[in-house]
Write a protein that holds these residues in place. Structure first.
Motif, short mmCIF file in Angstrom:
data_model
loop_
_atom_site.label_atom_id
_atom_site.label_comp_id
_atom_site.label_asym_id
_atom_site.label_seq_id
_atom_site.Cartn_x
_atom_site.Cartn_y
_atom_site.Cartn_z
N TYR A 132 0.82 -1.22 0.00
CA TYR A 132 0.00 0.00 0.00
C TYR A 132 0.86 1.27 0.00
O TYR A 132 1.78 1.42 0.80
N GLY A 133 0.52 2.18 -0.89
CA GLY A 133 1.15 3.49 -0.92
C GLY A 133 2.52 3.53 -1.56
O GLY A 133 3.07 4.61 -1.78
N ILE A 134 3.11 2.36 -1.81
CA ILE A 134 4.41 2.31 -2.46
C ILE A 134 4.23 2.08 -3.96
O ILE A 134 4.73 2.83 -4.79
N ASN A 135 3.47 1.02 -4.27
CA ASN A 135 3.17 0.76 -5.68
C ASN A 135 1.68 0.48 -5.89
O ASN A 135 1.30 -0.26 -6.79
N GLY A 193 6.24 10.68 -0.39
CA GLY A 193 5.12 11.62 -0.27
C GLY A 193 4.13 11.15 0.77
O GLY A 193 3.66 11.94 1.61
N LEU A 194 3.81 9.87 0.74
CA LEU A 194 2.87 9.31 1.71
C LEU A 194 3.43 9.39 3.13
O LEU A 194 2.71 9.72 4.07
N ALA A 195 4.73 9.12 3.29
CA ALA A 195 5.35 9.20 4.61
C ALA A 195 5.29 10.62 5.16
O ALA A 195 5.11 10.83 6.37
N LEU A 196 5.40 11.61 4.28
CA LEU A 196 5.38 13.00 4.72
C LEU A 196 4.01 13.43 5.20
O LEU A 196 3.88 14.19 6.17
N ASN A 236 2.07 5.50 7.66
CA ASN A 236 1.57 4.20 7.22
C ASN A 236 1.87 4.05 5.72
O ASN A 236 1.71 5.03 4.97
N PRO A 237 2.31 2.86 5.24
CA PRO A 237 2.61 1.67 6.04
C PRO A 237 3.94 1.79 6.78
O PRO A 237 4.75 2.68 6.47
N ILE A 238 4.17 0.90 7.73
CA ILE A 238 5.39 0.89 8.52
C ILE A 238 6.34 -0.18 7.98
O ILE A 238 5.94 -1.32 7.76
N ILE A 239 7.58 0.23 7.77
CA ILE A 239 8.60 -0.70 7.25
C ILE A 239 9.35 -1.29 8.44
O ILE A 239 10.23 -0.63 9.02
N ILE A 240 9.02 -2.50 8.82
CA ILE A 240 9.69 -3.14 9.97
C ILE A 240 11.05 -3.68 9.55
O ILE A 240 12.08 -3.37 10.16
N THR A 254 6.28 -5.57 6.21
CA THR A 254 5.73 -4.22 6.05
C THR A 254 4.28 -4.26 6.50
O THR A 254 3.52 -5.13 6.05
N ILE A 255 3.91 -3.37 7.42
CA ILE A 255 2.57 -3.42 8.02
C ILE A 255 1.76 -2.19 7.64
O ILE A 255 2.18 -1.05 7.87
N SER A 256 0.58 -2.43 7.07
CA SER A 256 -0.37 -1.36 6.83
C SER A 256 -1.34 -1.35 8.01
O SER A 256 -2.18 -2.24 8.15
#
Length: 526
Positions: free
Chosen positions: A58-61, A195-198, A317-321, A326-328
């Motif tokens: 999610y949110g990456i691709n 962009g999503l992380a920001l 979100n999502p969080i890169i563990i 990777t957790i959404s």
């Protein structure tokens, strides 16, 4: 205030409200250590690997919200991140204050520096440049529902990174293009997920919460001082502040306030003069100061404790563990702070409510030696009558603002985001209530000082005597009517500038007066 380091290590050190404020003022510098930069780069590389492998995350691709099942090609992942900042920049209303926008930058970079967001070092370094050079983006105040992060305000906050939006820089508001011309900067090409992380996170809510913690703390401290002065002016009893009473109902806030009031009244000739009077008990607005002020202190402490957890959390979100996980999830949801801010809003309103009651009590003329409406020659003069109209209006306005924003939720994102916190409204509204409270306390300060004057030539304890003298340097005793709005403005400035707190602190140091309570750390330091 806490003892804080001169340099704060982002992503590593424990951030508090007072530290964040000191960073915003430039009193503390920030830094990204080599170890932190290593964690950031590792997370960024994991995101790059996800893009290369093509497995949907999610949110990456993928698209956002209801478009989460729409696959984005490898070539388009960077365009996606620039587009999200633009499409989500839909804020309206007046811009938030520059200090709050700067706090948002500080909070966001600290959260991203934890190394779980897939952001690049270069992007974080650009945010640091804005902080260090005081080039603060313009952020509209309205548009966030407080879940999925504070999307709209954070999008506006980071438009300058991609060359868009406006900033406040060197005393003027300019476009980002003009900023680039002045500084030689260029726009940044955002990588996958950046962009999503920001824009995913609770930094708009949390920045407002920092100001609530700061300003409500100030009001609570000053309300105790002003309340103590009113007790003296109206010859209230000292007994409701005895520890023997509060030990039987030992709420921390109550114990703390009772001890503060008792210490403020220590050594007062005014209190000693009526120690053996026949009055059985005082009205609640005097007698129950520990219970009412104390309850609001407890609410303040609750917000402070929750805020510190939030300031040191990862909320995008999502969080890169790691490479495999990777957790959404929903760490962006503002409910934990939204509810606490609504609680603090009520706490602030109640301090104004009881303050207005004390003002009214002072006007009644039922305290020996204090004339009705706090003036000898009434009839031709209205005295302090109409000042209480103003506090009644402010107190009523605050009550209307106390409906909890967090009690509401309107589905967004075509139902994908079907429960939101409205915490952004909670934060803005709490600050509005506190602003009204400052005005109420200013008027109580004026009325308490007027009543206090009628106890002369008796002296108060040294602390309150100094406070009264400081006020009289700016506002004279009123023997007849005048434009009291001028006095009120001076009083408001004194409350905002924490003048009476500074007088107490200075006198304590000069006279070596101990003022600690068992709950000093919880209630006096933020």
């Amino acid at each position: 205030m806490n003892t804080v380091p001169k340099t704060f290590e982002l992503g590593e050190d424990w951030l508090t409200a007072s530290t964040a404020l000191a960073i915003a003022l430039g009193d503390i510098k920030v830094n990204l250590s080599k170890a932190t930069r290593s964690k950031i780069t590792k997370s960024w590389r994991i995101v790059g690997n996800i893009v290369e492998k093509g497995h949907p995350v999610y949110g990456i691709n993928t698209g956002f919200g209801p478009l989460c099942t729409t696959k984005i090609s490898k070539e388009e992942t960077k365009i996606l991140q620039s587009n999200i900042l633009q499409s989500h920049s839909v804020g309206v209303g007046k811009p938030i204050k520059k200090e709050i926008a700067k706090l948002m930058l500080i909070l966001k970079v600290h959260s991203l520096a934890k190394g779980f967001s897939g952001i690049s070092e270069s992007t974080l370094d650009r945010i640091l440049w804005h902080i260090e050079n005081d080039a603060i983006p313009i952020v509209p105040s309205q548009g966030s529902v407080g879940a999925s992060g504070d999307l709209a305000p954070l999008s506006h906050l980071f438009l300058p990174i991609i060359g868009l939006g406006k900033v406040q820089y060197k005393g003027e508001t300019i476009t980002t293009s003009q900023l680039f011309e002045k500084t030689g900067l260029t726009s940044i090409q955002l990588g996958p997920k950046e962009g999503l992380a920001l824009i995913n996170g609770t930094q708009f809510i949390a920045a407002h919460a920092i100001k609530v913690v700061e300003k409500l703390h100030s009001c609570l401290s000053q309300a105790d001082i002003i309340g103590a002065m009113m007790i003296e002016g109206l010859q209230g009893s000292i007994k409701p502040f005895y520890n023997e009473l509060h030990a039987l109902r030992p709420f921390k806030g109550n114990l703390h306030v009772a001890k503060r009031i008792k210490r403020l009244l220590k050594g007062s000739q005014i209190m000693e003069s009526h120690a053996d009077c026949e009055r059985v008990q005082d009205p609640y607005s005097l007698r129950c100061i520990p219970q009412v002020h104390g309850a609001s202190r407890t609410a303040w402490l609750h917000l402070k404790e929750l805020l510190e957890i939030e300031l040191n959390s990862v909320t995008d979100n999502p969080i890169i563990i790691d490479e495999e996980l990777t957790i959404s999830g929903g760490n962006f949801h503002g409910q934990p702070l939204a509810m606490a801010l609504d609680y603090a809003c009520l706490a602030a309103s109640e301090i104004g409510n009881i303050s207005d009651r004390r003002i009214y009590l002072a006007l009644e003329g039922n305290s020996p030696g204090v004339p009705k409406l706090l003036m000898d020659d009434t009839g031709i003069n209205s005295g302090y009558m109409i000042l209480q109209y103003t506090t009644a209006a402010l107190a009523s306005e605050n009550k209307g603002l106390c409906f909890p924003s967090s009690a509401d939720s309107i589905p967004t994102s075509l139902g994908q985001e079907d429960h939101v916190s409205m915490g952004s409204i909670s934060g803005r509204k709490a600050l509005r209530v506190i602003g009204n409270l400052e005005k109420i306390l200013a008027i109580e300060l004026l009325t308490a000082a007027q009543a206090f004057e009628y106890r002369k030539p008796m002296k108060s304890g040294i602390l309150l005597d100094k406070v009264h003298k400081e006020l009289r340097k700016r506002v004279s005793f009123a023997k007849k009517d005048r434009v009291f709005a001028d006095d009120i403005e001076i009083g408001i400035d004194m409350i905002k500038e924490r003048t009476i707190m500074k007088v107490i602190e200075k006198t304590k140091k000069e006279k070596k007066i101990s003022f600690k309570t068992p709950y000093f750390n919880e209630f006096e330091v933020f």
